[in-house]
Motif scaffolding. Structure first.
Motif, PDB file in Angstrom:
ATOM      1  N   TRP A  35      -6.238   7.935  -1.518  1.00  0.00           N
ATOM      2  CA  TRP A  35      -6.363   6.687  -1.326  1.00  0.00           C
ATOM      3  C   TRP A  35      -5.590   6.145  -0.082  1.00  0.00           C
ATOM      4  O   TRP A  35      -5.094   5.019  -0.097  1.00  0.00           O
ATOM      5  CB  TRP A  35      -5.856   5.799  -2.814  1.00  0.00           C
ATOM      6  N   ASN A  74       0.653  -1.095   0.014  1.00  0.00           N
ATOM      7  CA  ASN A  74      -0.171  -0.019   0.017  1.00  0.00           C
ATOM      8  C   ASN A  74       0.713   1.183  -0.118  1.00  0.00           C
ATOM      9  O   ASN A  74       2.007   1.350  -0.738  1.00  0.00           O
ATOM     10  CB  ASN A  74      -1.042  -0.158   1.122  1.00  0.00           C
ATOM     11  N   ARG A  75       0.449   2.351   0.691  1.00  0.00           N
ATOM     12  CA  ARG A  75       1.084   3.578   0.511  1.00  0.00           C
ATOM     13  C   ARG A  75       1.803   4.243   1.862  1.00  0.00           C
ATOM     14  O   ARG A  75       0.917   3.699   3.055  1.00  0.00           O
ATOM     15  CB  ARG A  75      -0.139   4.608   0.229  1.00  0.00           C
ATOM     16  N   HIS A 131       2.296   8.464  -4.802  1.00  0.00           N
ATOM     17  CA  HIS A 131       2.813   7.681  -3.788  1.00  0.00           C
ATOM     18  C   HIS A 131       3.735   6.657  -4.475  1.00  0.00           C
ATOM     19  O   HIS A 131       3.317   6.028  -5.511  1.00  0.00           O
ATOM     20  CB  HIS A 131       1.853   7.001  -2.958  1.00  0.00           C
ATOM     21  N   TYR A 132       4.745   6.282  -3.573  1.00  0.00           N
ATOM     22  CA  TYR A 132       5.495   5.127  -3.571  1.00  0.00           C
ATOM     23  C   TYR A 132       4.502   3.989  -3.293  1.00  0.00           C
ATOM     24  O   TYR A 132       4.238   3.762  -2.122  1.00  0.00           O
ATOM     25  CB  TYR A 132       6.859   5.160  -2.723  1.00  0.00           C
ATOM     26  N   LEU A 133       4.306   3.246  -4.238  1.00  0.00           N
ATOM     27  CA  LEU A 133       2.919   2.230  -3.988  1.00  0.00           C
ATOM     28  C   LEU A 133       3.412   0.820  -4.041  1.00  0.00           C
ATOM     29  O   LEU A 133       4.267   0.008  -5.258  1.00  0.00           O
ATOM     30  CB  LEU A 133       2.118   2.429  -5.340  1.00  0.00           C
ATOM     31  N   HIS A 134       3.155  -0.115  -3.197  1.00  0.00           N
ATOM     32  CA  HIS A 134       3.295  -1.577  -2.932  1.00  0.00           C
ATOM     33  C   HIS A 134       4.549  -1.965  -3.309  1.00  0.00           C
ATOM     34  O   HIS A 134       5.062  -2.842  -3.303  1.00  0.00           O
ATOM     35  CB  HIS A 134       2.374  -2.161  -4.385  1.00  0.00           C
ATOM     36  N   PRO A 145       7.476   8.691  -5.870  1.00  0.00           N
ATOM     37  CA  PRO A 145       6.369   7.839  -6.661  1.00  0.00           C
ATOM     38  C   PRO A 145       7.194   6.809  -7.641  1.00  0.00           C
ATOM     39  O   PRO A 145       8.205   7.144  -8.253  1.00  0.00           O
ATOM     40  CB  PRO A 145       5.790   8.874  -7.210  1.00  0.00           C
ATOM     41  N   ASN A 152       4.660  10.236   1.570  1.00  0.00           N
ATOM     42  CA  ASN A 152       5.730   9.471   0.997  1.00  0.00           C
ATOM     43  C   ASN A 152       7.066   9.860   2.210  1.00  0.00           C
ATOM     44  O   ASN A 152       8.193   9.781   1.661  1.00  0.00           O
ATOM     45  CB  ASN A 152       6.387   9.797  -0.328  1.00  0.00           C
ATOM     46  N   ASP A 157       0.009   7.560  -9.461  1.00  0.00           N
ATOM     47  CA  ASP A 157      -0.263   7.559  -8.064  1.00  0.00           C
ATOM     48  C   ASP A 157       0.774   8.555  -7.714  1.00  0.00           C
ATOM     49  O   ASP A 157       2.061   8.344  -7.888  1.00  0.00           O
ATOM     50  CB  ASP A 157      -0.286   5.963  -7.487  1.00  0.00           C
TER      51      ASP A 157
END
Length: 297
Positions: free
Chosen positions: A179, A59-60, A84-87, A77, A64, A82
């Motif tokens: 999110w 997730n997030r 965010h730095y995701l997953h 990111p 960040n 997105d």
């Protein structure tokens, strides 16, 4: 990228080294092929796959950024869609084949410190047996500093008009802008899966705490169900159901039930949301099993 087919009796799976993803998990019954995860083509990106790994956490993280042991850390990111730095990194990495048999595969990759503060080695073992599919994952901190780690899986399950989900949990997180998780709240009635219940046909993007490690998905039209069990290190879950604003191609034909070892944005919670602090050289591991059954029994 290499595609690997696994087979054991009536069960088959297809794995890609690109993203360490599953592309298919199917069950042959009475001359019919039942998709137990959403099938994907060989060239599918992770977000269009059947299942992908979450490592070194899922997730997030809000903004960040997080602070740990007196130091501030910042992430960048890793997708265009997105902020965010995701997953984590695993779903975007090329994994190497470590060992291979007809019904078992081990793959791994190494992430060096640089774009993120995390340096680690991740391994996945994917095993088919008469009992179903077992996914095992481990992550070793190969960096120079202790950091909070987590892991999980992001499976996509077929959603038919009559699909039900059973997945008892104790607590629920709302969703807020970006999110991100908001706050604890009572579990909404249409997301209470303490008994087998249909899935809502609306946007859902929420975390659940106190999951007991068991979930059952039933597809009555297909006379099949899937029992998902997780080991004791995996006691959180995330449910994701998109909508056409998020994905114009969505046809209410899949949903995600994501077993995780921790809470989303745990880095910014006082107790780290069950993220595990790994000293250099230490390892976190977890596993889930997906076992198909005839329905009704």
């Amino acid at each position: 990228m290499t595609i690997i087919d696994l087979q054991d009796g009536s069960l088959s799976a297809r794995v890609s080294t690109s993203g360490g993803t599953l592309l298919d998990y199917s069950w042959a019954v009475d001359g019919h092929r039942i998709a137990l995860l959403r099938p994907a083509p060989d060239d599918a990106e992770a977000s269009a796959s059947a299942c992908y790994p979450l490592v070194p956490f899922g997730n997030r993280i809000r903004n960040n950024r997080f602070a740990f042991e007196g130091r501030d850390y910042k992430l960048r990111p890793n997708t265009a869609s997105d902020p965010h730095y995701l997953h984590g990194d695993g779903w975007q990495a090329e994994w190497s084949i470590l060992s291979r048999q007809s019904n078992e595969l081990q793959i791994g990759f190494r992430q060096r410190e640089g774009d993120t503060p995390y340096g680690y080695e991740a391994k996945q073992t994917i095993v088919l047996s008469a009992e179903g599919l077992t996914l095992r994952m481990s992550v070793e901190n190969t960096g120079k500093d202790a950091l909070p780690f987590g892991l999980g899986w992001h499976p996509y399950f077929p959603m038919t008009p009559q699909t039900t989900l059973f997945a008892p949990a104790q607590r629920f997180w709302t969703e807020t802008e970006g999110w991100l998780p908001g706050e604890h709240a009572d579990i909404p009635a249409d997301l209470d899966f303490s008994k087998p219940s249909p899935l809502p046909r609306r946007w859902v993007n929420n975390g659940f705490e106190g999951w007991n490690g068991e979930a059952e998905i039933v597809w009555p039209e297909r006379h099949a169900s899937l029992l998902l069990t997780a080991d004791a290190s995996v006691r959180h879950a995330f449910i994701f159901i998109p909508d056409t604003d998020f994905n114009p191609a969505f046809r209410q034909d899949y949903f995600c039930f994501e077993p995780m070892s921790h809470i989303a944005n745990g880095h910014n919670l006082p107790d780290l949301g069950d993220l595990k602090i790994l000293q250099p050289g230490e390892t976190l591991a977890g596993s889930i099993r997906l076992r198909p059954q005839r329905y009704p029994q």
